[in-house]
Motif scaffolding. Structure first.
Motif, mmCIF file in Angstrom:
data_model
loop_
_atom_site.group_PDB
_atom_site.id
_atom_site.type_symbol
_atom_site.label_atom_id
_atom_site.label_comp_id
_atom_site.label_asym_id
_atom_site.label_seq_id
_atom_site.Cartn_x
_atom_site.Cartn_y
_atom_site.Cartn_z
ATOM 1 N N GLU A 60 1.066 4.052 -2.972
ATOM 2 C CA GLU A 60 0.797 5.456 -2.624
ATOM 3 C C GLU A 60 1.966 6.351 -3.026
ATOM 4 O O GLU A 60 1.758 7.469 -3.507
ATOM 5 N N ASP A 111 1.673 6.779 -6.742
ATOM 6 C CA ASP A 111 0.532 7.633 -7.061
ATOM 7 C C ASP A 111 0.790 9.102 -6.746
ATOM 8 O O ASP A 111 0.190 9.986 -7.358
ATOM 9 N N ALA A 112 1.670 9.379 -5.785
ATOM 10 C CA ALA A 112 1.976 10.758 -5.398
ATOM 11 C C ALA A 112 2.898 11.445 -6.405
ATOM 12 O O ALA A 112 3.054 12.663 -6.372
ATOM 13 N N THR A 121 8.349 0.882 0.603
ATOM 14 C CA THR A 121 9.025 2.157 0.386
ATOM 15 C C THR A 121 10.326 2.134 1.178
ATOM 16 O O THR A 121 10.459 1.436 2.175
ATOM 17 N N GLU A 159 0.835 -1.205 0.000
ATOM 18 C CA GLU A 159 0.000 0.000 0.000
ATOM 19 C C GLU A 159 0.874 1.261 0.000
ATOM 20 O O GLU A 159 0.629 2.199 -0.762
ATOM 21 N N ALA A 160 1.913 1.280 0.820
ATOM 22 C CA ALA A 160 2.809 2.435 0.880
ATOM 23 C C ALA A 160 3.538 2.642 -0.443
ATOM 24 O O ALA A 160 3.702 3.777 -0.906
#
Length: 145
Positions: A44, A47-48, A75, A40-41
């Motif tokens: 994200e 996506d950022a 990450t 998930e990290a």
């Protein structure tokens, strides 16, 4: 610009704080829960991103998923990264992170890229083309073992 007191730039200090936060958020998690949180990290973080950074990170993510599914997304200092047994093998350092001219796909010590007395461990990427994708695919497959 480097701070004369610590020797680290604001961006470098922010990356270190980001790494500390990564460690805090996964503390106490094990197994599938930890892997899910790290995936998930990673998503994200991708996506950022925007522009070329996002395109390269998304391409790398897809390639790792296809040719090295044994690597775990996570990450690392805020970078989308992929690890074997908790150790980062390959990562993407976005140009936007340190306001550089190009982002880099980097390989860490556990990548299986050894080739004689000297080999590259970082590749500048300014555009995703079929040739770039082919090279990344080959490097990831080799690095993952």
């Amino acid at each position: 610009m480097a701070d004369t007191k610590t020797g680290f730039s604001d961006a470098e200090r922010a990356a270190m704080q980001q790494r500390a936060e990564e460690l805090r958020t996964s503390k106490g998690l094990k197994g599938a829960a930890k892997l899910a949180k790290e995936l998930e990290a990673c998503v994200e973080a991708i996506d950022a991103l925007s522009g070329t950074d996002r395109e390269v990170a998304s391409t790398l993510h897809r390639i790792v998923t296809e040719v090295a599914p044994q690597l775990d997304p996570k990450t690392w200092y805020g970078f989308p990264s992929y690890a074997r047994d908790g150790k980062v093998v390959v990562f993407y350092q976005p140009a936007s992170k340190f306001d550089t001219r190009y982002g880099t796909v980097g390989f860490q010590e556990d990548a299986l890229l050894d080739d004689g007395e000297m080999w590259a461990t970082s590749y500048a990427v300014i555009e995703v083309t079929p040739a770039v994708e082919k090279t990344l695919r080959e490097l990831v497959a080799r690095a993952a073992g």
